[in-house]
Scaffold this active site. Structure first.
Site, PDB file in Angstrom:
ATOM      1  N   LEU A 190     -67.231   0.183  31.050  1.00 31.63           N
ATOM      2  CA  LEU A 190     -67.341  -1.206  30.581  1.00 31.63           C
ATOM      3  C   LEU A 190     -68.749  -1.764  30.798  1.00 31.63           C
ATOM      4  O   LEU A 190     -69.270  -1.777  31.901  1.00 31.63           O
ATOM      5  CB  LEU A 190     -66.327  -2.070  31.339  1.00 31.63           C
ATOM      6  CG  LEU A 190     -66.262  -3.534  30.890  1.00 31.63           C
ATOM      7  CD1 LEU A 190     -65.739  -3.638  29.478  1.00 31.63           C
ATOM      8  CD2 LEU A 190     -65.411  -4.338  31.853  1.00 31.63           C
ATOM      9  N   ASP A 191     -69.374  -2.247  29.719  1.00 35.25           N
ATOM     10  CA  ASP A 191     -70.681  -2.908  29.770  1.00 35.25           C
ATOM     11  C   ASP A 191     -71.791  -1.990  30.274  1.00 35.25           C
ATOM     12  O   ASP A 191     -72.835  -2.451  30.735  1.00 35.25           O
ATOM     13  CB  ASP A 191     -70.630  -4.174  30.653  1.00 35.25           C
ATOM     14  CG  ASP A 191     -69.643  -5.193  30.122  1.00 35.25           C
ATOM     15  OD1 ASP A 191     -69.382  -5.181  28.908  1.00 35.25           O
ATOM     16  OD2 ASP A 191     -69.137  -5.998  30.915  1.00 35.25           O
ATOM     17  N   GLU A 192     -71.553  -0.657  30.219  1.00 33.48           N
ATOM     18  CA  GLU A 192     -72.546   0.286  30.739  1.00 33.48           C
ATOM     19  C   GLU A 192     -73.179   1.117  29.631  1.00 33.48           C
ATOM     20  O   GLU A 192     -74.007   1.982  29.902  1.00 33.48           O
ATOM     21  CB  GLU A 192     -71.888   1.240  31.758  1.00 33.48           C
ATOM     22  CG  GLU A 192     -71.359   0.574  33.017  1.00 33.48           C
ATOM     23  CD  GLU A 192     -72.465   0.116  33.958  1.00 33.48           C
ATOM     24  OE1 GLU A 192     -73.616   0.596  33.814  1.00 33.48           O
ATOM     25  OE2 GLU A 192     -72.185  -0.738  34.828  1.00 33.48           O
TER      26      GLU A 192
END
Lengths: 289, 289, 289, 289
Positions: free
Chosen positions: A232-234
């Site tokens: 997530l969000d990486e």
């Protein structure tokens, strides 16, 4: 200048382990195929033993036959030199699906840039877990599909979306889509799903970034467009920007100010993706903007 | 305009729980004391039940007697209305200690702005855990103290520094000082120690932010000036700014580009602090810039 | 917090020659009228002999009776202290007419911010010298009037516009309206006509700024929102911003990049005007943003 | 990685009328000379009939013999293909003269970036029409020459400067040098004199830009680094940047705020010039930053 209809612009993306003479090899190949180079961009992660990236934008006269010839001969070149390559032309527009929830600022910016020809794509469909934007989307002649989604129905809903998308689209933009896609879904579109996160990543990963920005007392808020991966969000960051704020901004004011950064950052990332200006290398991007 | 020597500028900072008529009360008080208001800034965290902040910059004729009278009468006003207040004037410059390690870009920017009168302070001393900058600092006529510091000697070294500082300075600037101060040290100068962190906080809290920024592939790097508290990199943020980078930047390039953001952000935060433009509220700042 | 319906926010703008005690006088007056000050902004062009500007945003309980009382008592205060004043409240929205020609990026941004309640106005009408945007504007339920304009018909056309506007609107936004208004027209709406000029004024005053920016080889392009006066592109500037470009940008690319700056700069200027944050002083503005 | 001492980096700049195969030709040539391309930048003003610009940064093993061979063979290549070319290497630093008057912010920034190795040049001399900065410049070990200048002595003074410069320097930086150079002087260093103008050109060409910016009421001030030509402030722009200001800034405040933009813009332009990243085309620049 060119006579309309006889010349078209195409783009060749190449990546390979660094090796001597790779630029000569490829430009010689294009020269033999009568390609007139307009823009040439290159990057290497290490001139001795790194990965080499190249983006060449070129004009082709007698497009139909020239492009066909290129498509025929590129595979052999790729094999001989162990190149990853990708060939695209302005003649064939990428097809973009947009996923939204309830907020319309990002999708409207994309639609405006599409209508004004700034982002030359086709938009075969919009998919949403809510019906709020149905009327507005359809007013632009874009098909809108409502696929409700809850924890229980997620697998089924994603399956339904995948069926709608299959063969119809090239990439997906999550324009403030407030659902997390499953690894199975993401694996179908590697580096082909662009998300806008409403913070300056890696600050405020996860939910409610504006509330957390408010509580932390930052002096700038930001937005980040990135490719979606299972973390997530990486995923690889394509573009980021910030907006100055001050102590007078409430949480609500942050959200309002943030919308304008979000829509700009997402639209630019999408535009670069559409023009084949973004290459992915591990968890990072090379952007030939 | 004013006759030189007879008029001086002063500043009154006030904070208190929100109450009706507070602006009238304070401005009436200043009017009675012949203060001519030049700048007035105000903020409230909530107009009904919040905290009220006020900064008034004013001119005083016959400074000596007028200021003395103000100093005499303010305590009573403060008691009657439960105000936190602070009174300063251009006649008395703040005294700033600078802590450095080996890098000189931040301290040189501060020294330049001090010499050019942009930051009107006195600099009674520079303290460093290294000798590298001794000659350069002393060339400006500023006393330089070398206090080596290791894990074992930290308590002793901080004690030595506190003795040097005691009574000699008003606030401390950590201009890329690569040591973490102890809670005991920090408690002596609450909201009076300004640090420059070389990232856009809260991204990359802690060590080696540029390396981590490089590895994460961000498209902007930043710097953050904040007051030092016991929670590392968590103190109230005074100022932040960013610098655009791209895929061509190596880790070393990020450090070089970052230096220019760091020195600018730190110098502006220090300038605001010196001009009493920064008020702290919990873990946030109000900056009347 | 406030009970819905019983409290409303209002704004008082004041300007006058600098005089002692003016802040006290006005804040005392508001206190007597039960106004709870939320934001207070002030500026003076010279603390000794300049012009003093003040903007106070305040909450009023029992709005109807309180506001009426304020309206009754302000004229006397104004007379006694020789104040120019203006009183507005959130209860009564400003009415904005938009003038456009063929380009839709600026008007659509205004409409979006209006629909999202970011710019709280009424839009009684759009006037255009072309029919291109008629359908799009009317789709938002906004009346659209087509008034063709040529050199010969200008006087007549402006007269027709003035009749449509009369009594129906408070201010006018020229959202890329490609006609120059006559002094007679402008005199009807002093400091109430906002224009967006597509350059960073005073660079590239007049026609075709992007072409001239391209030819001059600037590295940033900009946009300027200003009040319209009889001197072309010389009116008081409200807001400006810029966008970085490079040698790869064609004239066409400059126009495209510029659109996004234009729409942002205009929308912010309009928002500030609507919230009474802009005061005019000679050919300059004070913006309490 | 490379063994120290055996590999060096060099740069080849090329410009020529657009012709097919030019990239192949040059990269083949470099390949034959064992050059390992690290960065490749290219631009064309028109892919059909424009001017083609190329900057190639490459590593050379056995630098001494390889570079010599390149220098020998390039002239023939240039003749055969009608190329303008320029070859430089990190082994030989450019020599920069700095002209100053009384203000030190720009020259100190250059000196700091020189000492920190960010701008790899030699500084054989500083020339000034005042003595104010003599001590400061000499403290860095840089020779300082005072050449007074008045209307009457201008020709003589310039002659004296030219004699000092002759054979000793490669380019000149006017770091807030408040004299206008004569056409005769400029003709000796075409596109080799960099000036910093303290406005966002073409706004405020000529004297006192900050005063005029103040009077016009702009919301951003700027600075422009450009090559000097005979037309005052009209030479090719290398870099520009801006700084936000507001109504509180006095003329003096504009000057102070402007200093930081000026020093940054000038230092970046100089750095690009030193690294051969700036190519001039008519009155514009191509900057491969």
């Amino acid at each position: 200048m060119y006579k309309k209809g006889t010349v078209s612009r195409a783009r060749l993306l190449i990546s390979c382990p660094e090796k001597p003479g790779i630029i000569s090899t490829v430009t010689n190949f294009l020269l033999e195929h009568n390609a007139n180079i307009v823009h040439f961009d290159q990057h290497t992660t290490d001139p001795q033993a790194g990965i080499f990236f190249m983006r060449i934008e070129f004009d082709l006269e007698d497009f139909d036959s020239s492009f066909e010839k290129l498509e025929q001969d590129l595979p052999a070149l790729g094999r001989d030199y162990a190149l990853d390559w990708q060939l695209n032309s302005n003649e064939k527009r990428k097809r973009m699906a947009i996923f939204v929830s309830k907020m319309n600022h990002c999708i409207l910016e994309l639609i405006w840039r599409w209508k004004s020809k700034e982002i030359p794509v086709e938009i075969p469909m919009v998919i949403s877990n809510h019906v709020d934007l149905k009327e507005e989307v359809e007013s632009y002649g874009i098909p809108f599909y409502h696929i409700p989604m809850s924890k229980e129905t997620k697998e089924h809903a994603e399956q339904k979306a995948l069926e709608l998308l299959k063969g119809e689209i090239d990439f997906i933009v999550l324009a403030r889509y407030m659902q997390i896609l499953s690894p199975n879904f993401i694996s179908k579109y590697p580096n082909q799903i662009i998300n806008i996160h409403h913070s300056f990543l890696p600050a405020f990963v996860g939910a409610n970034p504006y509330v957390r920005a408010f509580n932390r007392g930052v002096k700038l808020i930001g937005a980040t467009a990135h490719y979606v991966t299972n973390d997530l969000d990486e995923g690889p960051i394509i573009e980021q920007d910030v907006q100055r704020i001050n102590h007078r901004y409430t949480e609500e004011d942050l959200k309002i100010a943030g919308r304008h950064v979000e829509k700009k950052v997402l639209a630019e990332a999408v535009s670069w993706h559409v023009h084949d200006k973004v290459l992915v290398h591990g968890n990072k991007t090379i952007v030939f903007a």
